[in-house]
Design a protein around this motif. Structure first.
Motif, PDB file in Angstrom:
ATOM      1  N   ASP A 119      15.112  -3.901  18.569  1.00 14.95           N
ATOM      2  CA  ASP A 119      15.062  -2.445  18.456  1.00 14.95           C
ATOM      3  C   ASP A 119      13.867  -2.084  17.566  1.00 14.95           C
ATOM      4  O   ASP A 119      13.685  -2.696  16.503  1.00 14.95           O
ATOM      5  CB  ASP A 119      16.367  -1.963  17.829  1.00 14.95           C
ATOM      6  N   GLN A 156       8.372   2.535  25.778  1.00 13.05           N
ATOM      7  CA  GLN A 156       8.993   2.276  27.074  1.00 13.05           C
ATOM      8  C   GLN A 156      10.511   2.423  26.953  1.00 13.05           C
ATOM      9  O   GLN A 156      11.212   1.462  26.689  1.00 13.05           O
ATOM     10  CB  GLN A 156       8.636   0.870  27.574  1.00 13.05           C
ATOM     11  N   ARG A 166       7.758  -7.121  26.809  1.00  6.97           N
ATOM     12  CA  ARG A 166       8.733  -6.145  26.322  1.00  6.97           C
ATOM     13  C   ARG A 166       9.163  -6.532  24.917  1.00  6.97           C
ATOM     14  O   ARG A 166       8.987  -7.672  24.491  1.00  6.97           O
ATOM     15  CB  ARG A 166       9.936  -6.066  27.250  1.00  6.97           C
ATOM     16  N   GLN A 174      12.547   0.081  28.934  1.00  6.17           N
ATOM     17  CA  GLN A 174      12.241  -1.327  28.673  1.00  6.17           C
ATOM     18  C   GLN A 174      11.506  -1.994  29.834  1.00  6.17           C
ATOM     19  O   GLN A 174      11.563  -3.197  30.005  1.00  6.17           O
ATOM     20  CB  GLN A 174      13.517  -2.119  28.321  1.00  6.17           C
TER      21      GLN A 174
END
Length: 140
Positions: free
Chosen positions: A64, A14, A60, A17
């Motif tokens: 990183d 994604q 989410r 995000q």
């Protein structure tokens, strides 16, 4: 572990995000959303994902993908020891039975250390790149 890596790789995909629902994730994994939520709970406790409540909510990544190692995932899901000893105590009156568990603990410990070292060198970003590369090599 495999499902947790799948989930994190899907979330890493994604770019915007945009959160994904457990139902969407379950569709990708081809399993029940309840099972996905259980894994997401473990990943959340490890600080790898977060839920966003409300309309348009979902899950989410919190970090990183390049900073999430497969060892992080392994530890988050509590996969336990890689190799297990006997289910019952071996015979203490036998030379081998008396010493086998301690002997195996040494070998198994070395194997687990090597396994964790390899996992620590691989990231979710690498898994995503490999999965995307697989898409490029599929016949049309």
């Amino acid at each position: 572990m495999a499902v947790a890596v799948h989930i994190l790789t899907l979330l890493a995909q994604q770019d915007d995000q945009e959160p994904l629902t457990s139902e969407h994730i379950a569709g990708s994994v081809n399993t029940n959303p309840v099972f996905i939520r259980r894994i997401l709970g473990l990943l959340s406790r490890a600080g790898l994902v977060a839920s966003q409540p409300g309309v348009g909510g979902g899950w989410r990544l919190l970090r990183d993908p390049a900073s999430i190692s497969l060892l992080d995932v392994y530890e988050a899901v509590g996969a336990g020891p890689l190799l297990a000893l006997h289910h019952s105590v071996p015979n203490p009156n036998c030379l081998i039975g008396r010493n086998i568990q301690q002997t195996l603990l040494g070998y198994f410990g070395q194997a687990e250390t090597a396994f964790k070292r390899v996992l620590a060198q691989q990231t979710i970003a690498q898994v995503l790149a490999t999965a995307r590369a697989g898409e490029l090599s599929l016949p049309s």
